[in-house]
Scaffold this motif. Structure first.
Motif, mmCIF file in Angstrom:
data_model
loop_
_atom_site.group_PDB
_atom_site.id
_atom_site.type_symbol
_atom_site.label_atom_id
_atom_site.label_comp_id
_atom_site.label_asym_id
_atom_site.label_seq_id
_atom_site.Cartn_x
_atom_site.Cartn_y
_atom_site.Cartn_z
ATOM 1 N N GLY A 48 -31.815 -35.585 -21.730
ATOM 2 C CA GLY A 48 -30.732 -36.011 -20.856
ATOM 3 C C GLY A 48 -31.234 -36.352 -19.467
ATOM 4 N N PRO A 49 -30.313 -36.737 -18.578
ATOM 5 C CA PRO A 49 -30.694 -37.153 -17.229
ATOM 6 C C PRO A 49 -31.395 -36.014 -16.481
ATOM 7 C CG PRO A 49 -28.377 -37.632 -17.694
ATOM 8 C CD PRO A 49 -28.869 -36.790 -18.803
ATOM 9 N N GLN A 50 -32.417 -36.352 -15.733
ATOM 10 C CA GLN A 50 -33.183 -35.353 -14.984
ATOM 11 C C GLN A 50 -32.822 -35.422 -13.505
ATOM 12 O OE1 GLN A 50 -35.299 -33.103 -16.490
ATOM 13 N NE2 GLN A 50 -34.399 -33.975 -18.342
ATOM 14 N N PRO A 51 -32.999 -34.308 -12.774
ATOM 15 C CA PRO A 51 -32.634 -34.285 -11.347
ATOM 16 C C PRO A 51 -33.312 -35.398 -10.573
ATOM 17 C CG PRO A 51 -33.325 -32.097 -12.091
ATOM 18 C CD PRO A 51 -33.455 -33.015 -13.258
ATOM 19 N N ILE A 52 -34.595 -35.620 -10.884
ATOM 20 C CA ILE A 52 -35.333 -36.600 -10.068
ATOM 21 C C ILE A 52 -34.757 -37.998 -10.222
ATOM 22 C CG2 ILE A 52 -37.084 -37.081 -11.825
ATOM 23 C CD1 ILE A 52 -38.754 -36.486 -8.823
ATOM 24 N N GLU A 53 -34.168 -38.295 -11.407
ATOM 25 C CA GLU A 53 -33.582 -39.619 -11.588
ATOM 26 C C GLU A 53 -32.183 -39.707 -10.974
ATOM 27 O OE1 GLU A 53 -33.082 -39.539 -15.761
ATOM 28 O OE2 GLU A 53 -35.197 -39.169 -16.171
ATOM 29 N N CYS A 54 -31.521 -38.564 -10.928
ATOM 30 C CA CYS A 54 -30.099 -38.595 -10.586
ATOM 31 C C CYS A 54 -29.828 -38.422 -9.097
ATOM 32 C CB CYS A 54 -29.350 -37.498 -11.325
ATOM 33 S SG CYS A 54 -29.375 -37.749 -13.094
ATOM 34 N N LEU A 55 -30.586 -37.517 -8.476
ATOM 35 C CA LEU A 55 -30.182 -37.088 -7.140
ATOM 36 C C LEU A 55 -30.790 -37.978 -6.081
ATOM 37 C CD1 LEU A 55 -30.523 -33.259 -7.671
ATOM 38 C CD2 LEU A 55 -28.499 -34.695 -7.920
ATOM 39 N N ASP A 56 -29.919 -38.662 -5.391
ATOM 40 C CA ASP A 56 -30.339 -39.544 -4.308
ATOM 41 C C ASP A 56 -30.083 -38.818 -3.000
ATOM 42 O OD1 ASP A 56 -30.998 -41.537 -2.674
ATOM 43 O OD2 ASP A 56 -29.435 -42.958 -3.345
ATOM 44 N N ARG A 57 -31.159 -38.558 -2.243
ATOM 45 C CA ARG A 57 -30.988 -37.709 -1.069
ATOM 46 C C ARG A 57 -30.263 -38.411 0.074
ATOM 47 N NH1 ARG A 57 -36.951 -35.334 -0.748
ATOM 48 N NH2 ARG A 57 -36.865 -33.896 -2.495
ATOM 49 N N GLY A 58 -30.384 -39.748 0.172
ATOM 50 C CA GLY A 58 -29.863 -40.466 1.334
ATOM 51 C C GLY A 58 -28.423 -40.135 1.680
ATOM 52 N N PRO A 59 -27.478 -40.467 0.814
ATOM 53 C CA PRO A 59 -26.072 -40.197 1.135
ATOM 54 C C PRO A 59 -25.808 -38.712 1.334
ATOM 55 C CG PRO A 59 -26.293 -41.301 -1.010
ATOM 56 C CD PRO A 59 -27.653 -41.130 -0.475
ATOM 57 N N VAL A 60 -26.507 -37.867 0.555
ATOM 58 C CA VAL A 60 -26.270 -36.429 0.668
ATOM 59 C C VAL A 60 -26.689 -35.917 2.030
ATOM 60 C CG1 VAL A 60 -26.857 -34.187 -0.271
ATOM 61 C CG2 VAL A 60 -26.506 -36.105 -1.801
ATOM 62 N N LEU A 61 -27.788 -36.488 2.563
ATOM 63 C CA LEU A 61 -28.218 -36.060 3.899
ATOM 64 C C LEU A 61 -27.136 -36.374 4.916
ATOM 65 C CD1 LEU A 61 -32.018 -36.873 4.078
ATOM 66 C CD2 LEU A 61 -30.898 -34.658 4.448
ATOM 67 N N PHE A 62 -26.534 -37.563 4.775
ATOM 68 C CA PHE A 62 -25.465 -37.934 5.709
ATOM 69 C C PHE A 62 -24.282 -36.972 5.573
ATOM 70 C CE2 PHE A 62 -21.547 -40.334 6.598
ATOM 71 C CZ PHE A 62 -21.758 -40.537 7.967
ATOM 72 N N ASN A 63 -23.886 -36.718 4.318
ATOM 73 C CA ASN A 63 -22.771 -35.785 4.098
ATOM 74 C C ASN A 63 -23.082 -34.418 4.685
ATOM 75 O OD1 ASN A 63 -21.430 -37.739 2.683
ATOM 76 N ND2 ASN A 63 -22.163 -37.037 0.687
ATOM 77 N N SER A 64 -24.306 -33.974 4.451
ATOM 78 C CA SER A 64 -24.694 -32.660 4.951
ATOM 79 C C SER A 64 -24.620 -32.629 6.464
ATOM 80 C CB SER A 64 -26.120 -32.318 4.508
ATOM 81 O OG SER A 64 -26.242 -32.496 3.122
ATOM 82 N N ALA A 65 -25.092 -33.717 7.071
ATOM 83 C CA ALA A 65 -25.049 -33.787 8.539
ATOM 84 C C ALA A 65 -23.602 -33.667 9.016
ATOM 85 C CB ALA A 65 -25.670 -35.097 9.006
ATOM 86 N N CYS A 66 -22.684 -34.344 8.306
ATOM 87 C CA CYS A 66 -21.270 -34.253 8.688
ATOM 88 C C CYS A 66 -20.777 -32.818 8.600
ATOM 89 C CB CYS A 66 -20.424 -35.137 7.775
ATOM 90 S SG CYS A 66 -20.646 -36.881 8.096
#
Lengths: 203, 475, 557
Positions: A48-66
């Motif tokens: 099945g899908p693996q974390p490295i393929e699925c998780l895109d840090r870019g948008p998450v970093l922005f969300n986290s910053a918010c």
């Protein structure tokens, strides 16, 4: 005879603060169980899908910053309330709430991308199972925190928040918001930093 | 014992009683008397002996205790205490009370009984062997797959017959000794405190009656004592340290991470509610059998424990401690049976409806017997031309979906039946394998083992007879 | 018999019609009423759970018995265990905490009275939900019935594959809901003890019960959420197809055990620490001596609280964790016997040289000490890892934990009921019936649970609905079963005692035991506001100081 038989007046602690601290302690144990479970299953997914393929840090970093920024704005709101600046309090609280909503919206967008584009669901594999449950339960807590803040905001709109009387109460309520933020830092580190290992990597 | 009519009550009330100490003996006895191959002069003796065995195994230890009491007019608590001490502390306990019974019922065999009274289970077995000889060798006690005697106290952890179980027993003695010492000291202090305290209260009452002004006087208030408190903190710490050390030493001895040298490896797979065993024969063929595990004596056995469904636990108390069979997580354990015999056990982790009837039988054979057994099990199933009808029934109905018979079917969900008739029991050690029992089992397994995963196939009487006859030929 | 406020004493029955009384209790946020309702509801569940046990003993009285079929038997032990732990032990002990903490620390109520009522009703709802499964669910084989996966519900037996129907979901949700109740109560305990103590009540002057309840509340806050999290995961597995505990798809069956026992072992201390508290309050009063080594006692309590969080895997020695973890958890388990031992020695030190008065509470407390020692020692045997390989999941374990939880907790609860009944109702329980109750329970208990150690040693696994006749188990099981009617007689006498004493019991007065803690300084039953004037505290035994002004405890602090 010593004078110790004279009763000593105890320095009273705030019930609300102790209660909220206990609640946060309890919630920490709850999250600890999910975090440990996530850690346990890192790298265990063989299909099945693996974390490295699925998780895109870019948008998450922005969300986290918010989300993290919202912790600061809520502090500013409480400070404004302490000074009696009810208008400023409302503004900062509104900013906080908006930042919180941004975080939730970000999560929703990320999830819909994962489900539609990557085909990752809670049933896919151990990664899907632990990812959605951990991030989902955090999001659930964000919602609870937001409801609290929105409630306070609405009350203040109707003029029900008295700076002198309610400052301490509002302060305690924001503790929960800080807690939700701090948990996110752990979740972020675990899911998006530690957990983004190649397939079969494991710990 | 009529061979064909199944009798429900008899079946329920049991058959794995054959798991009795004298398992082989009783089975053969019943067969022999039924076939009347015995010289007329000794029939009654055998009959009595059989009745005795029936009686004994029918109600287990209780009958022994109560019969001991009845005959010797001991008060019941003494009898219970004696029985407890014997059956727990000494492996010969059962043999002893059994001997009482023998001597009471069978004056003829008194000497044998006396011999048993002092003997270990193995010697008791030999004594029965001598009895057999006097009866003209009709008992056929020793055959390769039915060991002569399994020893009394069949699952008592204090009658070990394998190094791991023995080392645990020895450690247990030490821990028991420490605990009993602590128990005596603490309860002793408690008793003394109570006696003294009650006396003091009485004295105070008298004093108060004489001198009302002193009525409210309380005993001396002691708030604590640093030296005493340190003492009863430090002493337990020392005891705990000692216990930890001996524990860790024993763990290191027993919890091996690699098989011992020369070990025979056996895969054990737990199923709801039966056991699967897999061996690799000399020629590399995989031998699969169920519920009755054969091992050679005097050689370490290395078990690989796995589960096909839920968690089970492999526990044969006289051979080793238990270990769980966990799906997705292979465990290993080892033992080394020292004596020929049958070792009983059962699943020890709750695994669903029929957890209670997931019984285990480990037969320790002499090495040569074991080799012969393994060779026989590696052979393909016997194809007896007289049972083609039964074989056809087996392959036309759903039987073959779950049960493997080498050459006929390869189902994996139920026990492998290739050599079914070489086993003593069916239903995971629960029911003695006789034609009648097997027929009843196939007719409706839910009657004998409610909740088990084998359905009734609603076979007709002729089909039932045919398939039973077929299965009974699978030696 | 009226106090200075004119509050009427001696009768718990207040005027008003039936519905008014119902409203007064159900709408109440008074910690005393809630506490009593906790205890009362817990006792009702105690009777239900006891009945379940009685059916099991009936089935096991003889080998190869067929009175109860396997499915029903499996439901019985699952419901018995679940009920006794979650619906009897927790609520009764938390109920005593509710009733006693404010009274003992000189407060007018708990810190959050409404949250308190909320927690109570959550518990009632959770219990009702669990028992609704008897009519509302389907078990392993599609037949209606209660949960049948055992009280620790090991995966993967709880998965959809092996547990069809929704009985397991009832188990999850019932426990989860009552767990939320426990957590709110724990928060309340902590806030109350931190913030509501009366003037002079420093931490090191608090009654031992307050300390025990504080540690218990801490343990609840750490342990119960972990269970809730694990149950959430199980629920996700069962309802959304997640794979937390599904070994077929990368899940781990062992993870459930770690999470469950991380809750499960602290839970044992949650169940025993309040009982330690009862003993530490009652034993001194009936020995007429101050508790021996108060400070060490507090330290031992806190120590137990911390070590209790590091011993969970001693329930898992047969899982195959490897020698290192086995050794670690064996050693940590041994270590917990040190503070536990300290407590027992301190109690002995308290009795030593005292003037003992064996009223019923003292009988139960002494029985507690004697029986708990046995449970503790068999615990040491089970902590010896290789012995556990033999004895784990055998009847020896069943005997062991009943010595701890029945000989310990239940005896402690009975002691507490006899001791504080006069405070709660204004009437004494009958002494003669109380002594009958104690001796019947004691004898029945010993008959039932002592032989279990022997059948365990003889190789009898737990949770089997019947056993083979030829293994020597039968006589021990028969004796165990004979003990049941004896215990039942004891419980019935107790119930009769309560009913009778409520109406005709001797009027207690404020301080029937000549005791030393603050609850005895107010009326029996106390007014809704507890104290007319907030009391002050001068030492760990404020009432001793008042009764002995010539030699107050304050001198020795």
């Amino acid at each position: 005879m010593r004078t110790t038989s004279e009763p000593i007046a105890l320095a009273r602690m705030s019930r609300a603060k102790v209660g909220m601290a206990s609640l946060i302690f309890m919630e920490s144990a709850f999250f600890a169980a999910f975090l440990v479970t996530y850690l346990y299953y890192i790298g265990k997914s063989t299909s099945g899908p693996q974390p490295i393929e699925c998780l895109d840090r870019g948008p998450v970093l922005f969300n986290s910053a918010c989300l993290i920024a919202s912790s600061f704005t809520v502090v500013l709101a409480v400070r404004a309330l302490a000074r009696g600046a009810i208008g400023l309090f409302r503004v900062w609280l509104l900013v906080t709430v908006l930042l919180g909503f941004e975080f939730l919206a970000g999560t929703a967008i990320e999830w819909s991308g994962l489900v539609t584009a990557k085909g990752l669901t809670i049933q896919s594999n151990a990664f899907g199972t632990t990812y959605y449950s951990l991030v989902g339960f955090h999001a659930f807590h964000v919602i609870v925190g937001l409801l609290m803040l929105v409630g306070i905001l609405v009350l203040s709109m109707f003029g029900c928040i008295d700076p002198r009387r309610d400052h301490a109460r509002v302060d305690v309520a924001t503790w929960y918001w800080h807690f939700v933020d701090v948990v996110w830092i752990f979740v972020f580190l675990l899911v998006y930093v530690v957990g983004r290992v190649p397939q079969g990597g494991g710990l | 014992m009529s061979a064909d009519k199944p009798n429900h009550k008899r079946l329920r009330s049991r058959v794995p009683r054959a798991a009795d100490n004298a398992v082989g003996v009783r089975q053969k006895l019943s067969v022999d008397t039924a076939q009347s191959r015995i010289p007329p002069g000794v029939t009654t003796e055998i009959g009595t002996l059989r009745a005795l065995f029936e009686h004994r195994s029918g109600s287990g230890l209780s009958s022994e205790i109560f019969s001991v009491r009845d005959r010797s007019t001991l008060p019941i608590w003494t009898a219970v205490f004696v029985a407890a001490t014997l059956s727990v502390a000494t492996p010969t306990g059962h043999a002893l009370s059994f001997a009482h019974e023998v001597s009471a019922y069978m004056p003829v065999e008194h000497e044998v009984a006396q011999q048993e009274a002092v003997a270990s289970p193995a010697e008791a077995g030999r004594a029965i062997g001598e009895l057999d000889a006097r009866l003209g060798g009709q008992m056929e006690i020793c055959s390769s797959d039915v060991p002569p005697v399994s020893g009394a106290g069949v699952t008592n952890i204090f009658s070990p017959n394998s190094p791991p179980a023995r080392e645990i027993r020895d450690l247990s003695y030490l821990v028991f000794a420490i605990c009993i010492a602590i128990f005596v000291i603490v309860q002793g202090f408690l008793a003394v405190a109570i006696v003294r305290g009650v006396k003091a209260a009485r004295a105070a009452k008298l004093e108060a009656a004489r001198n009302p002004t002193a009525a409210r006087r309380e005993p001396v208030q002691v708030y604590g004592s640093v030296p005493i408190e340190i003492a009863w903190t430090v002493i337990p710490v020392i005891i705990v340290f000692v216990l930890s050390m001996v524990t860790i030493r024993t763990i290191r001895d027993l919890d091996l991470t690699a098989p011992p040298k020369g070990a025979l490896e056996v895969s054990v797979i737990g199923h709801q509610w039966w056991w699967e065993f897999r061996y690799i024969a000399e020629d590399g063929t995989v031998v699969t059998t169920a519920n009755e595990m054969h091992v050679p004596t005097g050689r370490p056995i290395w078990l690989r424990l796995e589960s096909a469904d839920v968690i089970h636990s492999f526990w044969v108390p006289r051979l080793a401690g238990k270990k769980d069979l966990i799906p997705g997580h292979m465990n290993t354990m080892w033992f080394n049976a020292e004596q020929v015999g049958l070792y009983l056990g059962q699943c020890a982790e709750y695994c669903g409806t029929q957890h209670a009837h997931m019984l285990l039988r480990v037969y320790a054979d002499a090495p040569a017997d074991f080799a012969a057994w393994l060779d026989a099990q590696a052979m393909p199933a016997i194809e007896d031309p007289t049972t083609t009808v039964g074989r056809k029934v087996f392959s036309e109905y759903a039987c073959l979906n779950c049960h493997a018979i080498a050459g006929t079917s390869s189902g994996m969900f139920g026990p492998n039946l290739t050599h079914l008739a070489s086993r003593d029991t069916i239903g995971s050690g629960y029911i003695e394998l006789t034609r009648a029992n097997l027929r009843q089992w196939i007719a409706d397994p839910q009657v004998l083992k409610p909740g088990c995963n084998m359905p009734s196939l609603q076979l007709s009487d002729t089909e039932l007879d045919a398939v039973t006859d077929y299965l009974m030929t699978l030696k | 018999m009226t106090s200075i406020t004119g509050h009427k004493q001696g009768s718990p029955v207040q005027p008003g019609g039936f519905w008014e009384a119902v409203a007064r209790w159900t709408l109440s946020v008074d910690h005393k009423k809630l506490g009593m309702m906790y205890i009362g509801a817990g006792l009702v569940f105690f009777l239900i759970g006891g009945l379940e046990a009685a059916f099991m003993r009936l089935q096991l009285a003889r080998a190869e018995n067929t009175i109860i079929d396997p499915e029903t038997f499996n439901q019985l032990f699952t419901m018995h265990g679940t009920t006794m732990v979650f619906l009897v032990g927790m609520p009764v002990l938390l109920g005593f905490g509710n009733f006693l903490i404010p009274l003992m620390i000189g407060a007018r109520d708990m810190a959050f009275p409404r949250l308190n009522a909320f927690g109570f009703w959550l518990f009632i709802f959770g219990g009702a939900l669990l028992y609704f499964s008897y009519i509302g669910s389907e078990g392993l084989y599609g037949a209606p019935g209660a949960p049948d996966v055992g009280w620790f519900a090991y995966a993967p037996l709880t998965s959809r594959t092996f547990s069809r129907g929704n009985s397991t979901d009832y188990w999850i949700l019932g426990i989860m809901v009552s767990g939320f109740g426990s957590m709110t109560t724990a928060i309340n305990f902590i806030a109350t003890i931190f913030c509501m103590r009366c003037p002079g009540m420093k931490f090191m002057r608090m009654p031992m019960i307050a300390w025990m309840m504080l540690v218990v509340a801490g343990l609840v806050l750490v342990a119960v959420p972990v269970l809730t999290a694990a149950q959430t995961m199980l629920l996700l597995d069962r309802s959304l197809g997640a794979h937390f505990f599904d070994p077929e798809t990368e899940g781990s069956a062992i993870l459930w055990q770690h999470l469950f026992w991380f809750f499960g072992h602290p839970e044992v201390y949650i169940l025993i620490l309040p009982a330690f508290g009862f003993v530490s309050e009652i034993l001194p009063v009936f020995s007429r001596k101050v508790i021996f080594g108060y400070a060490l006692m507090v330290a031992a309590t806190v120590g137990i609280g911390f070590i209790a969080l590091g011993v969970w895997a001693h329930h898992m020695f047969v899982v195959g964790m490897g020698p290192e973890l086995d050794a670690f958890f064996g050693a940590s388990t041994f270590l917990i016997s040190v503070p536990t031992g300290i407590k027992i020695f301190n109690w002995l030190g308290t009795m030593w040289g005292g003037r003992l008065r064996f009223a019923t509470p003292m009988l139960f407390v002494t029985g507690f000490v004697a029986m708990f020692v046995i449970g503790g020692l068999t615990g040491i045997m089970l902590a010896t890892v290789p012995m556990d390989w033999q004895l784990s999941d055998s009847y020896f374990v069943v005997g062991h934990f009943h010595y701890v939880l029945f000989g310990g907790t239940v005896f402690g609860i009975f002691a507490a009921i006899f001791y504080w009944f006069p405070k709660a109702t204004g009437r004494m329980l009958d002494e003669r019936l109380g002594k009958w109750c104690f001796w019947l329970l004691f004898i029945g208990f010993t008959l039932t649970f002592m032989p279990m150690h022997i059948s365990g040693v003889l190789g009898m696994p737990r949770r089997i609905y019947t056993y083979e006749a030829d293994r020597g188990f039968e006589i021990w099981n028969l004796i165990s079963s004979i003990g049941v009617p004896v215990q039942m007689a004891g419980v019935l006498i107790f119930l009769w005692n309560v009913v009778r004493s409520l109406r005709k019991g001797e009027v207690a007065g404020d301080d029937p035991w000549d005791a030393w803690t603050l609850e005895w300084s107010t009326t029996s039953p106390p007014p809704e506001w507890n104290f007319d004037r907030i009391p002050t505290c001068t030492s760990a035994r404020p009432l001793w100081d008042r009764k002995h002004p010539e030699d107050p405890d304050a001198h020795y602090e």
